[in-house]
Design a protein around this motif. Structure first.
Motif, PDB file in Angstrom:
ATOM      1  N   TRP A 139     -21.823-103.364 -52.027  1.00  0.00           N
ATOM      2  CA  TRP A 139     -20.822-103.220 -53.086  1.00  0.00           C
ATOM      3  C   TRP A 139     -21.000-104.200 -54.244  1.00  0.00           C
ATOM      4  N   THR A 195     -17.857 -95.061 -60.203  1.00  0.00           N
ATOM      5  CA  THR A 195     -16.783 -95.752 -59.488  1.00  0.00           C
ATOM      6  C   THR A 195     -17.235 -96.230 -58.118  1.00  0.00           C
ATOM      7  N   ARG A 244     -14.101-101.313 -61.589  1.00  0.00           N
ATOM      8  CA  ARG A 244     -13.976-100.137 -60.719  1.00  0.00           C
ATOM      9  C   ARG A 244     -12.637 -99.423 -60.955  1.00  0.00           C
ATOM     10  N   SER A 260     -13.021 -97.374 -64.071  1.00  0.00           N
ATOM     11  CA  SER A 260     -13.769 -96.152 -63.771  1.00  0.00           C
ATOM     12  C   SER A 260     -12.917 -95.158 -63.004  1.00  0.00           C
ATOM     13  N   THR A 261     -12.088 -95.649 -62.103  1.00  0.00           N
ATOM     14  CA  THR A 261     -11.210 -94.755 -61.338  1.00  0.00           C
ATOM     15  C   THR A 261     -10.226 -94.035 -62.252  1.00  0.00           C
TER      16      THR A 261
END
Length: 555
Positions: A100, A155, A250, A253-254
């Motif tokens: 990650w 994402t 993130r 992006s979500t």
């Protein structure tokens, strides 16, 4: 693709005159349609259905704007230590970082910023064929599916070699990136790369399909306003990502993933283009579509259907051959369109937007970088909205020259500021407001002229017979130049310094001024025939005017 540019050209270019000798779809022989196009009064047609129908197309531009603006707020996060997803306790810290944890160097970040252009190049070349084959509505739905897939890849971006799906996707495009010395198969950023390409592919298709759908579903009185909103909505998408810049990358992006999902639902409820339906021989469906768009009380549905049929006959009569590119009436407008697109990108606007937060950090500005980016993108939106007024008052040539001149001055001034910053940081930091002011001015004058004018003018200049291929060539030039400039920006910074980079852009803007003075023609107030007369001799004009009579109708 002849109808693609209708949303970008003045209404006068598409106001129909009385064409009483053009056949309709019901005439298989020499029978003609006697429809007086001038008697169609669409001023009383309700505007709300047209606005609702074009919302999915406009939000396609908005989502494309989120892709374009995403790099600016997330770049500082991706270039610093981060760990945004908490894994379960049975996964070690080392495993978390290997899967990650994304930490990009400058080269990787430049690829993330520029790869959207690679996908867009492919999308703009195939968009016209796809929408003619499957319909505007179907391809718009496919665009939002691709948008969603791209954002999901971004994402959930992890080390590509750790996931089976990453290996599959990586193998498909590994050979392409091997040529560019980019190992996507084993790259930590592989999913980001693929996600940006997929988003760019959707954006390229959207740039072709959305303006066409807007032009084909709106009335003459609404077409100009709705067409100009396409550029404004793209600016709004860029602004939206700046407003989200305080969140983790993130989460940004979500949230961006939700936009295309929501709009995809709306596509289901809007009608397909009447132009496409008539072209497919589905007159009943086309009539239902027009009734949805115009309302049941609209008295000119049959007349509009006849006009659409006549336009289809004309488009068929003017199908192009590639050999036409050797004629001055064709290659001169195409070359001018290419020149405008190249000059638009060589102003450095995309590089500035992609790196705006980083630019302010480097300059030592007293304002927070994210705040500065929000201000810049708000200015971009306002300038995009105001450009439609300026272009009719000043004319195309004058507005281009004014915009290019001011852009040139602001870019040279930015270079001067960074020169002082690199040689006397203490003095430069006393004037932390200077880079913000210069960038605001740069973006405002760009968005009011150099930004939208290439699309408008190239659509006006392109001869109807070669408008489809010519538009693809011009759009291809825009995206491929954008890719080159965006990819080279960081390398230019590294080798030329920030000051030298902006001075290079300033020199290129000066070349644009010379282009505007000596090459760019004025098209304000001119009919398509008058514009073509600028490039054609008498024989060419006669051939264009008589093209319909010389070729058989498909109806």
């Amino acid at each position: 693709m002849a109808a693609i540019n209708k949303a970008f050209v003045p209404e006068d270019d598409f106001k129909e005159t009385s064409r009483q000798d053009r056949p309709t779809s019901s005439d298989k022989g020499s029978t003609v349609c006697h429809v007086d196009i001038e008697r169609i009064d669409d001023s009383n047609a309700p505007k709300l259905p047209q606005i609702l129908a074009t919302l999915p197309a406009l939000f396609g531009a908005f989502v494309l704007g989120t892709y374009l603006g995403w790099c600016s707020p997330v770049q500082p996060q991706l270039k610093s230590a981060n760990g945004t997803i908490t894994a379960s306790d049975d996964i070690t810290t080392e495993d978390q970082e290997s899967v990650w944890h994304l930490l990009l160097d400058e080269d990787q970040m430049s690829w993330v910023g520029s790869l959207i252009n690679v996908g867009a190049v492919v999308g703009c070349l195939c968009g016209g064929f796809l929408m003619d084959r499957f319909g505007r509505k179907v391809i718009l739905a496919a665009v939002f599916l691709l948008y969603t897939a791209g954002w999901l890849l971004i994402t959930l971006g992890v080390h590509a070699s750790m996931l089976y799906v990453g290996r599959i996707v990586g193998k498909d495009v590994h050979s392409i990136f091997w040529l560019c010395n980019v190992d996507i198969l084993h790259s930590r950023t592989g999913m980001l790369y693929v996600g940006r390409i997929v988003g760019g592919l959707a954006g390229g298709v959207c740039c072709v399909v959305a303006p066409s759908y807007i032009g084909e579903t709106s009335t003459i009185s609404m077409r100009g306003a709705l067409g100009m909103l396409f550029s404004a909505m793209m600016s709004a998408g860029i602004l939206a990502t700046s407003l989200l810049g305080w969140l983790d990358w993130r989460w940004i992006s979500t949230i961006c993933t939700l936009f295309p999902v929501l709009v995809l639902v709306g596509v289901i409820f809007v009608p397909d283009s009447p132009y496409f339906l008539v072209k497919q021989g589905r007159q009943v469906d086309a009539e239902s579509s027009l009734l949805w768009l115009r309302g049941n009380d609209y008295n000119y549905v049959k007349a509009e259907l006849s006009r659409i049929e006549a336009l289809i006959v004309e488009d068929a009569a003017q199908e192009s051959r590639f050999s036409d590119i050797t004629r001055p009436a064709v290659y001169k407008p195409v070359l001018i369109g290419i020149g405008l697109m190249v000059l638009q990108q060589l102003s450095g606007i995309n590089a500035a937007l992609f790196n705006s937060v980083e630019i302010f950090r480097l300059s030592g500005s007293s304002l927070d970088g994210l705040v500065s980016a929000v201000i810049l993108n708000f200015v971009l939106l306002v300038a995009a909205l105001s450009s439609s007024i300026l272009v009719e008052r000043l004319g195309r040539k004058v507005l281009f020259l004014l915009s290019e001149t001011l852009t040139c001055l602001s870019v040279f001034a930015l270079g001067g500021y960074f020169y002082v910053l690199e040689n006397d940081r203490e003095m430069a930091q006393r004037f932390g407001w200077v880079p913000l002011t210069l960038l605001i001015f740069f973006i405002a004058v760009f968005a009011a002229g150099v930004g939208p004018l290439p699309w408008l003018v190239s659509g006006e200049l392109m001869p109807a017979k070669f408008k489809g291929p010519g538009s693809s060539i011009v759009a291809f030039t825009n995206w491929i130049t954008s890719f080159i400039v965006t990819k080279a920006f960081i390398d230019m910074q590294r080798s030329l310094t920030n000051a030298g980079t902006f001075w290079v852009f300033g020199i290129l803007c000066f070349i644009g001024i010379l282009f505007g003075i000596f090459i760019l023609p004025e098209t304000k107030g001119k009919t398509p025939e008058q514009i073509q007369a600028l490039f054609s001799d008498g024989k060419d004009r006669e051939n264009v005017n008589n093209s319909i009579e010389q070729r058989p109708s498909r109806f």
